[in-house]
Design a protein around this motif. Structure first.
Motif, short mmCIF file in Angstrom:
data_model
loop_
_atom_site.label_atom_id
_atom_site.label_comp_id
_atom_site.label_asym_id
_atom_site.label_seq_id
_atom_site.Cartn_x
_atom_site.Cartn_y
_atom_site.Cartn_z
N ARG A 1 25.69 -4.21 -7.78
CA ARG A 1 26.93 -3.65 -8.32
C ARG A 1 27.90 -4.78 -8.65
O ARG A 1 27.99 -5.78 -7.92
CB ARG A 1 27.59 -2.69 -7.31
N ARG A 2 28.61 -4.57 -9.73
CA ARG A 2 29.63 -5.53 -10.16
C ARG A 2 30.89 -4.77 -10.48
O ARG A 2 30.85 -3.73 -11.15
CB ARG A 2 29.15 -6.28 -11.41
N GLY A 3 32.05 -5.25 -9.94
CA GLY A 3 33.27 -4.50 -10.19
C GLY A 3 34.53 -5.27 -9.85
O GLY A 3 34.52 -6.50 -9.72
N ASN B 1 33.47 -0.09 -10.48
CA ASN B 1 32.25 -0.88 -10.56
C ASN B 1 31.20 -0.21 -11.43
O ASN B 1 31.28 0.99 -11.72
CB ASN B 1 31.69 -1.16 -9.17
N VAL B 2 30.24 -1.00 -11.84
CA VAL B 2 29.03 -0.51 -12.50
C VAL B 2 27.86 -1.02 -11.67
O VAL B 2 27.96 -2.06 -10.99
CB VAL B 2 28.92 -1.00 -13.96
N GLY B 3 26.76 -0.27 -11.69
CA GLY B 3 25.64 -0.68 -10.85
C GLY B 3 24.31 -0.25 -11.43
O GLY B 3 24.23 0.55 -12.37
N TYR C 1 41.04 -8.33 -6.76
CA TYR C 1 39.85 -9.06 -6.33
C TYR C 1 38.65 -8.56 -7.12
O TYR C 1 38.72 -7.53 -7.81
CB TYR C 1 39.61 -8.89 -4.83
N ASP C 2 37.57 -9.31 -7.03
CA ASP C 2 36.34 -8.97 -7.73
C ASP C 2 35.23 -8.69 -6.71
O ASP C 2 35.22 -9.26 -5.62
CB ASP C 2 35.90 -10.11 -8.66
N THR C 3 34.31 -7.82 -7.10
CA THR C 3 33.18 -7.49 -6.23
C THR C 3 31.87 -7.75 -6.96
O THR C 3 31.76 -7.54 -8.18
CB THR C 3 33.23 -6.02 -5.78
N ALA C 4 30.89 -8.21 -6.22
CA ALA C 4 29.53 -8.39 -6.73
C ALA C 4 28.60 -8.27 -5.53
O ALA C 4 28.49 -9.20 -4.73
CB ALA C 4 29.36 -9.74 -7.42
N ASP C 5 27.97 -7.11 -5.39
CA ASP C 5 27.16 -6.81 -4.21
C ASP C 5 25.71 -6.58 -4.61
O ASP C 5 25.42 -5.96 -5.64
CB ASP C 5 27.67 -5.56 -3.50
#
Length: 746
Positions: free
Chosen positions: A536-538, A516-518, A556-560
């Motif tokens: 954060r996006r990853g 991720n990057v944040g 899967y994708d993450t976006a927190d």
């Protein structure tokens, strides 16, 4: 006529002939014609306490001293006497000194800014920093920088106005130092008295040199440990010379590099002292305390060493008494010595000047000093402020000097930054073994670059191999030197193992890859912590290692987005005795921003240690709660030595969890030195953990009561533990753990 010829001849030859009885009698009755007595005090570390015993006998027998020379510890005692300090004052201050603390320059963790606290967020990296400069490793110029030594000397010489002309002290004085570059003696006749003495005692390799007038000054003992020649050049007619011979080690005791180095130094000092003794004349008096059984590092034995000086002076008392004066004359002499040119009362401080060799903000320095112009000079308050500033961990040394200028009487604060803090490495290691074939390790390196115009800015790069390999990068940027607000972009890539167990057996094992990057925006909360919001996006991947083929593998994708409050006021990270640690935050996984799932999470933890004597009770608790169903790939992962004893790390998965622990440990042994300290503990814990899972294949609603018994050591590098963990379900694990191991991927 014969008498006057004899007296003239003696004067021309600087009293190289023996005094006549008439001259001795005349010296006792006429201060103008008595011989000028010079006191020469040798260096020798703690052995120099013997000088105080000698001075006590001189005073009891009304023997005045007209000038003083000294080297190293001899210069400490000699400068005190020459500047008007009474023996009672000298003994009181030295008796009150904690010598272990004097040479211990570790900084208080609670005073350091949050981002520089050792062990922050239980990172695996050790507290030792390896400095870098131009691609090379930078090592300190001394084990001890002298941060605590200089204030002691300044307090000892507080009656002296600085800078001082050493010929205008109550007694003319000289301290011998050595130029580290040329090896030549440097003998200042003016300057800051405490700084010059600090240079004279700077044993190379142990104490950092003092930089003065473009020279690196070190212990004068390497060139002249017994400055007889200096006293003669100052015009002494008669010398009282106090020699300190260290008790040399036998060959069977020379079994390590430290004892060998100490023996070599003692031999070198003895050799150059022997040269100086050849300058003594027949009427000079040599005093040699019997120091058998004592070493130069025996500072706690100061009282016993002082008595050796007393005994040695009594052994030559018949010679010393020839230099006695009447009681009335000696009383006048003492009044002159203890009152001439000294400061008798606190003075108003007209200005506080900063000599700041760092990019640390001036407003922060003045705030942490808490010392302002316009008030009476309060040395205790000033020293407390300097200690607060030094404890930030940002500076090599923070010192002060008092000066008088056209602006009035003032204080200058000298601040020297740690050169190696501009860029440095920290090494990390963690190892855990249950002696049943399940062992893992982690090795890592952290590189930090801090040489920016805005204080607190840094770039941090971390790489780790082992069970949980990872690489992370972070830029921490305050908005300015004048504000506590900051922003911090970051990026990371990691892999860790997820294990699903049932009845103690693995039924599945996955490798979870996360990237991720944040970006975070936050505010410092003093030195205690920070509050920040972040996004954060990853991406993630779940790869099955063992288990039924029906168990899926997927990406899967993450976006927190979320916010977190971090407070850390613990005195130490691994075996804290006081303070607190609080972490509270929440974040949302947002499908509209690109995440594979929508859910909201609240997480928190707390640690509260309470200590009485050597015993500490540490109450800790943490929880994680997901408001909706939590996808399996984002499961919390628990287990391990202090986390859930009896279970291996990452073997317990949950969607929601709560844990409470009562940890007890008692320090049963401790060793301290300027090089390192070690603390040893016995302890145990009682743990309660409750788990809940939203995934059908993972056991649900588990309440686990577990316990731990261990022996541990707090070392300069990493904590070390050996213990046994057990749970009510029959789970038992024996642990050997090195490093900060319990960093489960929550």
């Amino acid at each position: 006529m014969r008498f006057f010829l004899t007296l003239s001849l003696c004067t021309i030859l600087s009293f190289s002939c023996t005094f006549s009885v008439d001259a001795e009698d005349n010296a006792r009755t006429n201060n103008k014609t008595r011989p000028r007595i010079g006191l020469v005090l040798a260096g020798g570390g703690a052995l120099g306490f013997a000088h105080i015993g000698v001075l006590r006998i001189l005073e009891e027998n009304h023997i005045p001293v007209d000038l003083v020379t000294g080297t190293s510890m001899g210069s400490i005692v000699g400068a005190a006497y020459a500047s008007g300090v009474t023996l009672d004052e000298m003994e009181e201050l030295l008796a009150e000194t904690d010598w272990d603390e004097l040479f211990d320059e570790s900084t208080a963790r609670r005073s350091q800014t949050y981002r520089f606290k050792p062990g922050r967020d239980r990172e695996i990296y050790g507290d030792t920093k390896i400095g870098l400069q131009n691609g090379s490793i930078v090592v300190p110029t001394g084990v001890v920088q002298g941060q605590n030594v200089l204030p002691l000397l300044q307090r000892l010489y507080e009656k002296t106005r600085n800078p001082a002309d050493f010929d205008k002290l109550p007694l003319p004085f000289r301290a011998v130092t050595a130029d580290l570059e040329t090896g030549k003696a440097v003998i200042p006749d003016k300057g800051d008295l405490a700084t010059i003495v600090r240079a004279s005692m700077s044993v190379p390799g142990f104490f950092a040199p003092i930089e003065l007038d473009g020279k690196y000054l070190v212990d004068g003992g390497i060139v002249n440990n017994l400055p007889v020649d200096v006293a003669l050049e100052m015009g002494a007619d008669v010398l009282i010379v106090v020699e300190l011979y260290a008790d040399l080690s036998k060959k069977e005791d020379l079994g390590n590099p430290l004892t060998v180095a100490g023996q070599i130094i003692s031999l070198l000092l003895a050799q150059n002292s022997e040269i100086q003794r050849s300058n003594m004349r027949s009427h000079d008096i040599l005093i040699e305390p019997n120091l058998t059984g004592f070493s130069s590092t025996d500072f706690p034995k100061g009282e016993a060493i002082k008595e050796t000086g007393t005994d040695a002076a009594l052994g030559v008392l018949s010679k010393l008494k020839k230099l006695s004066v009447s009681e009335e004359e000696y009383a006048a002499y003492q009044r002159e010595r203890t009152g001439n040119g000294t400061i008798s009362a606190p003075e108003l401080i007209d200005f506080v000047k900063l000599d700041n060799d760092s990019n640390y903000p001036e407003h922060r320095i003045r705030t942490q000093l808490g010392f302002k112009a316009g008030a009476s000079f309060d040395r205790t308050k000033l020293e407390e402020g300097i200690k607060n500033l030094y404890n930030t961990g940002q500076f090599q040394e923070v010192t002060y000097s008092t000066t008088t200028t056209e602006k009035g009487r003032g204080v200058t604060i000298h601040i020297k930054e740690k050169e190696f803090l501009k860029q440095y490495l920290r090494l990390g290691a963690a190892f855990e073994d249950d002696f049943e074939g399940d062992a893992f390790y982690r090795l890592g390196v952290d590189y930090r670059y801090t040489d920016f115009k805005i204080n607190g800015t840094y770039v941090d790069l971390q790489a780790e191999i082992g069970r949980n390999p990872s690489i992370t990068a972070e830029w921490y940027q305050p908005f300015s030197n004048e504000t506590p607000y900051f922003f911090t972009p970051s990026a990371s890539l990691s892999r860790n193992q997820l294990r699903v167990t049932r009845d103690g057996e693995d039924i599945a094992s996955y490798q979870r890859v996360l990237g991720n990057v944040g970006l975070g925006l936050g505010r410092e909360i003093g030195t205690v912590g920070e509050f920040r919001v972040e996004a954060r996006r990853g991406f993630g991947e779940l790869d099955r290692e063992i288990g039924s083929p029906e168990l899926s593998e997927f990406s899967y994708d993450t976006a927190d987005v979320g916010a977190i409050l971090l407070l850390d006021a613990l005195d130490t990270r691994d075996f804290p005795t006081q303070g607190y640690n609080i972490k509270l935050g929440g974040y949302s996984s947002v499908e509209d921003l690109g995440a594979s799932d929508d859910f909201n999470t609240i997480r928190g933890s707390i640690a509260l240690p309470f200590t009485s004597g050597r015993s500490t009770f540490n109450l800790t608790s943490d929880f994680g709660y997901t408001l909706e169903d939590r996808p399996v790939e984002r499961s919390f992962s628990l287990g391990g030595f202090f986390d859930v004893p009896g279970y291996q790390q990452n073997t317990l998965l949950a969607s929601d969890y709560a844990a409470a622990r009562l940890l007890y440990y008692r320090r049963f042994s401790e060793s301290k030195s300027p090089l390192f300290g070690l603390k040893y503990f016995l302890g145990g814990s009682v743990n309660y953990t409750t788990l809940q899972s939203d995934v059908d294949t993972i056991p649900d609603n588990r309440d686990i009561v577990s316990g731990l018994a261990f022996i541990g050591a707090d070392t300069p590098l990493f904590p070390t533990y050996f213990g046994v963990g057990f749970a009510e379900e029959g789970e038992v694990a024996v642990y050997l753990a090195i490093g900060r191991i319990n960093i489960p991927e929550r």
